[in-house]
Design a protein around this motif. Structure first.
Motif, PDB file in Angstrom:
ATOM      1  N   LYS A   1      45.220  -6.310  23.873  1.00 45.83           N
ATOM      2  CA  LYS A   1      45.381  -7.743  24.171  1.00 45.83           C
ATOM      3  C   LYS A   1      46.482  -8.043  25.178  1.00 45.83           C
ATOM      4  CE  LYS A   1      43.460  -9.351  19.839  1.00 45.83           C
ATOM      5  NZ  LYS A   1      43.893  -9.318  18.461  1.00 45.83           N
ATOM      6  N   LYS A   2      47.494  -7.165  25.206  1.00 41.50           N
ATOM      7  CA  LYS A   2      48.675  -7.460  26.040  1.00 41.50           C
ATOM      8  C   LYS A   2      48.330  -7.581  27.528  1.00 41.50           C
ATOM      9  CE  LYS A   2      53.204  -5.669  26.285  1.00 41.50           C
ATOM     10  NZ  LYS A   2      53.985  -4.461  26.196  1.00 41.50           N
ATOM     11  N   ARG A   3      48.964  -8.507  28.223  1.00 40.69           N
ATOM     12  CA  ARG A   3      48.759  -8.642  29.662  1.00 40.69           C
ATOM     13  C   ARG A   3      50.052  -8.371  30.397  1.00 40.69           C
ATOM     14  NH1 ARG A   3      43.723 -10.869  29.913  1.00 40.69           N
ATOM     15  NH2 ARG A   3      43.271 -12.082  28.108  1.00 40.69           N
TER      16      ARG A   3
ATOM     17  N   ASP B   1      51.724  -3.186  14.538  1.00 39.25           N
ATOM     18  CA  ASP B   1      51.337  -4.608  14.495  1.00 39.25           C
ATOM     19  C   ASP B   1      50.880  -5.127  15.844  1.00 39.25           C
ATOM     20  OD1 ASP B   1      51.966  -4.752  11.812  1.00 39.25           O
ATOM     21  OD2 ASP B   1      54.084  -5.202  12.238  1.00 39.25           O
ATOM     22  N   LYS B   2      50.955  -4.287  16.880  1.00 43.76           N
ATOM     23  CA  LYS B   2      50.563  -4.764  18.225  1.00 43.76           C
ATOM     24  C   LYS B   2      49.258  -4.096  18.658  1.00 43.76           C
ATOM     25  CE  LYS B   2      54.940  -5.768  20.558  1.00 43.76           C
ATOM     26  NZ  LYS B   2      55.804  -5.331  21.659  1.00 43.76           N
ATOM     27  N   SER B   3      48.346  -4.904  19.191  1.00 47.51           N
ATOM     28  CA  SER B   3      47.115  -4.328  19.725  1.00 47.51           C
ATOM     29  C   SER B   3      47.420  -3.694  21.078  1.00 47.51           C
ATOM     30  CB  SER B   3      46.070  -5.433  19.895  1.00 47.51           C
ATOM     31  OG  SER B   3      45.069  -4.996  20.782  1.00 47.51           O
TER      32      SER B   3
ATOM     33  N   MET C   1      52.895  17.564  33.166  1.00 44.12           N
ATOM     34  CA  MET C   1      54.247  17.105  32.792  1.00 44.12           C
ATOM     35  C   MET C   1      54.136  15.970  31.776  1.00 44.12           C
ATOM     36  SD  MET C   1      56.215  17.253  36.436  1.00 44.12           S
ATOM     37  CE  MET C   1      57.868  17.858  36.160  1.00 44.12           C
ATOM     38  N   ASP C   2      53.177  15.079  31.976  1.00 42.75           N
ATOM     39  CA  ASP C   2      52.943  13.977  31.042  1.00 42.75           C
ATOM     40  C   ASP C   2      52.520  14.533  29.677  1.00 42.75           C
ATOM     41  OD1 ASP C   2      52.643  11.338  30.169  1.00 42.75           O
ATOM     42  OD2 ASP C   2      50.581  11.198  30.874  1.00 42.75           O
ATOM     43  N   SER C   3      51.607  15.503  29.693  1.00 46.38           N
ATOM     44  CA  SER C   3      51.122  16.073  28.430  1.00 46.38           C
ATOM     45  C   SER C   3      52.231  16.792  27.673  1.00 46.38           C
ATOM     46  CB  SER C   3      49.994  17.078  28.688  1.00 46.38           C
ATOM     47  OG  SER C   3      48.882  16.417  29.197  1.00 46.38           O
TER      48      SER C   3
ATOM     49  N   GLY D   1      65.830   2.984  19.385  1.00 50.59           N
ATOM     50  CA  GLY D   1      64.785   2.184  18.737  1.00 50.59           C
ATOM     51  C   GLY D   1      63.431   2.844  18.925  1.00 50.59           C
ATOM     52  N   ARG D   2      62.484   2.135  19.555  1.00 51.32           N
ATOM     53  CA  ARG D   2      61.147   2.718  19.785  1.00 51.32           C
ATOM     54  C   ARG D   2      61.068   3.518  21.081  1.00 51.32           C
ATOM     55  NH1 ARG D   2      56.571  -0.502  20.391  1.00 51.32           N
ATOM     56  NH2 ARG D   2      57.674  -2.413  20.913  1.00 51.32           N
ATOM     57  N   LYS D   3      62.175   3.570  21.827  1.00 45.25           N
ATOM     58  CA  LYS D   3      62.159   4.278  23.125  1.00 45.25           C
ATOM     59  C   LYS D   3      62.552   5.747  22.952  1.00 45.25           C
ATOM     60  CE  LYS D   3      63.832   0.150  25.362  1.00 45.25           C
ATOM     61  NZ  LYS D   3      64.973  -0.448  26.037  1.00 45.25           N
ATOM     62  N   LEU D   4      61.704   6.611  23.474  1.00 47.40           N
ATOM     63  CA  LEU D   4      61.976   8.058  23.430  1.00 47.40           C
ATOM     64  C   LEU D   4      62.141   8.543  24.873  1.00 47.40           C
ATOM     65  CD1 LEU D   4      58.985   8.618  21.037  1.00 47.40           C
ATOM     66  CD2 LEU D   4      61.332   9.061  20.340  1.00 47.40           C
TER      67      LEU D   4
HETATM   68  C1  LIG Z   1      48.006  15.845  23.567  1.00 47.64           C
HETATM   69  C2  LIG Z   1      48.546  14.497  23.668  1.00 47.64           C
HETATM   70  C3  LIG Z   1      49.690  14.263  24.606  1.00 47.64           C
HETATM   71  C4  LIG Z   1      49.247  13.416  25.691  1.00 47.64           C
HETATM   72  C5  LIG Z   1      50.383  12.554  26.174  1.00 47.64           C
HETATM   73  C6  LIG Z   1      49.838  11.689  27.274  1.00 47.64           C
HETATM   74  C7  LIG Z   1      50.460  10.325  27.123  1.00 47.64           C
HETATM   75  C8  LIG Z   1      49.767   9.381  28.058  1.00 47.64           C
HETATM   76  O1  LIG Z   1      49.363   9.709  29.124  1.00 47.64           O
HETATM   77  S1  LIG Z   1      49.603   7.786  27.518  1.00 47.64           S
HETATM   78  C9  LIG Z   1      48.648   7.047  28.866  1.00 47.64           C
HETATM   79  C10 LIG Z   1      49.510   6.341  29.882  1.00 47.64           C
HETATM   80  N1  LIG Z   1      50.245   5.253  29.246  1.00 47.64           N
HETATM   81  C11 LIG Z   1      49.666   4.057  28.985  1.00 47.64           C
HETATM   82  O2  LIG Z   1      48.506   3.813  29.239  1.00 47.64           O
HETATM   83  C12 LIG Z   1      50.555   3.048  28.314  1.00 47.64           C
HETATM   84  C13 LIG Z   1      50.347   1.665  28.884  1.00 47.64           C
HETATM   85  N2  LIG Z   1      51.436   0.800  28.401  1.00 47.64           N
HETATM   86  C14 LIG Z   1      51.354   0.185  27.207  1.00 47.64           C
HETATM   87  O3  LIG Z   1      50.331   0.201  26.513  1.00 47.64           O
HETATM   88  C15 LIG Z   1      52.572  -0.544  26.726  1.00 47.64           C
HETATM   89  O4  LIG Z   1      53.366  -0.924  27.818  1.00 47.64           O
HETATM   90  C16 LIG Z   1      53.417   0.335  25.768  1.00 47.64           C
HETATM   91  C17 LIG Z   1      52.582   0.687  24.526  1.00 47.64           C
HETATM   92  C18 LIG Z   1      53.918   1.608  26.426  1.00 47.64           C
HETATM   93  C19 LIG Z   1      54.633  -0.464  25.321  1.00 47.64           C
HETATM   94  O5  LIG Z   1      54.171  -1.688  24.851  1.00 47.64           O
HETATM   95  P1  LIG Z   1      54.863  -2.410  23.612  1.00 47.64           P
HETATM   96  O6  LIG Z   1      54.729  -1.579  22.387  1.00 47.64           O
HETATM   97  O7  LIG Z   1      54.319  -3.795  23.567  1.00 47.64           O
HETATM   98  O8  LIG Z   1      56.395  -2.383  23.989  1.00 47.64           O
HETATM   99  P2  LIG Z   1      57.262  -3.525  24.681  1.00 47.64           P
HETATM  100  O9  LIG Z   1      57.631  -4.492  23.605  1.00 47.64           O
HETATM  101  O10 LIG Z   1      56.623  -4.027  25.923  1.00 47.64           O
HETATM  102  O11 LIG Z   1      58.540  -2.669  25.107  1.00 47.64           O
HETATM  103  C20 LIG Z   1      59.358  -2.053  24.138  1.00 47.64           C
HETATM  104  C21 LIG Z   1      60.674  -1.746  24.834  1.00 47.64           C
HETATM  105  O12 LIG Z   1      60.408  -0.736  25.850  1.00 47.64           O
HETATM  106  C22 LIG Z   1      60.791  -1.235  27.146  1.00 47.64           C
HETATM  107  N3  LIG Z   1      59.796  -0.789  28.116  1.00 47.64           N
HETATM  108  C23 LIG Z   1      58.452  -0.863  28.044  1.00 47.64           C
HETATM  109  N4  LIG Z   1      57.874  -0.346  29.145  1.00 47.64           N
HETATM  110  C24 LIG Z   1      58.884   0.070  29.933  1.00 47.64           C
HETATM  111  C25 LIG Z   1      58.949   0.678  31.204  1.00 47.64           C
HETATM  112  N5  LIG Z   1      57.826   0.987  31.883  1.00 47.64           N
HETATM  113  N6  LIG Z   1      60.155   0.970  31.727  1.00 47.64           N
HETATM  114  C26 LIG Z   1      61.315   0.679  31.048  1.00 47.64           C
HETATM  115  N7  LIG Z   1      61.308   0.090  29.818  1.00 47.64           N
HETATM  116  C27 LIG Z   1      60.118  -0.207  29.274  1.00 47.64           C
HETATM  117  C28 LIG Z   1      60.772  -2.763  27.006  1.00 47.64           C
HETATM  118  O13 LIG Z   1      61.624  -3.368  27.942  1.00 47.64           O
HETATM  119  C29 LIG Z   1      61.278  -2.944  25.569  1.00 47.64           C
HETATM  120  O14 LIG Z   1      62.668  -2.757  25.571  1.00 47.64           O
HETATM  121  P3  LIG Z   1      63.621  -3.620  24.578  1.00 47.64           P
HETATM  122  O15 LIG Z   1      63.139  -3.282  23.176  1.00 47.64           O
HETATM  123  O16 LIG Z   1      64.994  -3.095  24.855  1.00 47.64           O
HETATM  124  O17 LIG Z   1      63.416  -5.034  24.915  1.00 47.64           O
END
Ligand SMILES: CCCCCCCC(=O)SCCNC(=O)CCNC(=O)[C@H](O)C(C)(C)COP(=O)(O)OP(=O)(O)OC[C@H]1O[C@@H](n2cnc3c(N)ncnc32)[C@H](O)[C@@H]1OP(=O)(O)O
Length: 231
Positions: A229-231, A224-226, A148-150, A193-196
């Motif tokens: 680094k984020k915690r 622009d974000k690593s 489902m994630d993929s 915005g960046r949310k899908l």
């Molecule tokens: C073949 C290929 C397909 C495979 C698809 C598989 C996809 C995966 O499995 S990816 C692996 C699992 N995911 C991860 O490891 C991701 C771990 N998380 C992260 O790295 C970060 O949290 C990341 C990148 C998602 C977002 O970080 P960042 O870019 O700094 O966004 P950030 O500024 O914190 O948030 C952006 C907005 O989203 C919102 N948001 C972020 N996380 C969440 C959440 N969990 N729930 C609700 N809202 C959220 C924030 O509140 C913010 O909202 P607003 O702009 O309104 O203030």
């Protein structure tokens, strides 16, 4: 008989490399990888039928079959590597393989995805192999979540660019029998915005059984974000 992707790639008599590794032609250094989203002998009649039906739908360009490889080399993922990956991690990259393509043919996930750009929709036809067992005779919930994630992730990335899963909320409604074929139907619902926001469901081939439903949030990555680094 089950054969691995690597075995199918090997020319008879050619030296054996590390299983699953891409084959290199020494004259051109061109990497040749098997497209795993094409039928192999482990595919059941149901999976082949769905594949054939949708290959026909690809003829007018409305649907597109998405190739799939054990190792990433599409433009999207080159972008991911250039922008987000720490160079110190790239050292081990040649050993990295896509989780869902790391099983021998027929034992794990056998699937093909099709994308419809106008509908922002991805359909995944999935055959779940015997090594994905959870409760006896049924598929492990983690394996279902993975696909489902993929599927939703592919939908998000096709529609919006490089994104990662921030949230995946699943309701498991009916168990999936091992070795059956199911259809995962995912759809981009909203972009803020960046949310899908993407949703999906998993149904039996005859559409009579709804196995699972999920909603997912993907965040388009900010160059622009690593990611480290984020915690
Ligand atoms: C073949 C290929 C397909 C495979 C698809 C598989 C996809 C995966 O499995 S990816 C692996 C699992 N995911 C991860 O490891 C991701 C771990 N998380 C992260 O790295 C970060 O949290 C990341 C990148 C998602 C977002 O970080 P960042 O870019 O700094 O966004 P950030 O500024 O914190 O948030 C952006 C907005 O989203 C919102 N948001 C972020 N996380 C969440 C959440 N969990 N729930 C609700 N809202 C959220 C924030 O509140 C913010 O909202 P607003 O702009 O309104 O203030």
């Amino acid at each position: 008989m089950l054969r691995s992707c690597a075995a199918l790639l090997r020319t008879p008599g050619a030296p054996r490399g590390r299983p699953g590794a891409p084959r290199r032609s020494f004259s051109s250094e061109k990497v040749v990888q098997k497209d795993c989203a094409l039928p192999n002998p482990s595919w059941s009649k149901d999976l082949r039928l769905l594949f054939d039906q949708f290959m026909k739908k690809c003829e007018d360009g409305s649907w597109k079959r998405l190739p799939s490889y054990k190792q990433f080399f599409s433009k999207t993922f080159q972008g991911f590597q250039t922008l987000y990956l720490d160079p110190s991690l790239v050292k081990g990259e040649e050993h990295a393989q896509l989780f869902t393509r790391s099983f021998e043919d027929g034992l794990g996930f056998e699937y093909v995805m099709f994308y419809n750009d106008a509908e922002k929709r991805v359909l995944c036809f999935l055959q779940v192999g015997p090594h994905l067992q959870g409760a006896p005779g049924f598929v492990h919930g983690g394996a279902i979540a993975t696909m489902m994630d993929s599927t939703t992730g592919t939908c998000a990335c096709r529609a919006g660019g490089i994104a990662m899963t921030a949230n995946l909320n699943i309701n498991f409604k009916r168990p999936i029998p091992l070795c059956s074929v199911v259809v995962i139907d995912s759809q981009l619902d909203k972009v803020e915005g960046r949310k899908l926001f993407v949703s999906c469901n998993v149904r039996s081939v005859d559409e009579k059984t709804l196995h699972s439903e999920a909603s997912a949030l993907f965040i388009k990555l900010d160059p622009d974000k690593s990611l480290r680094k984020k915690r």
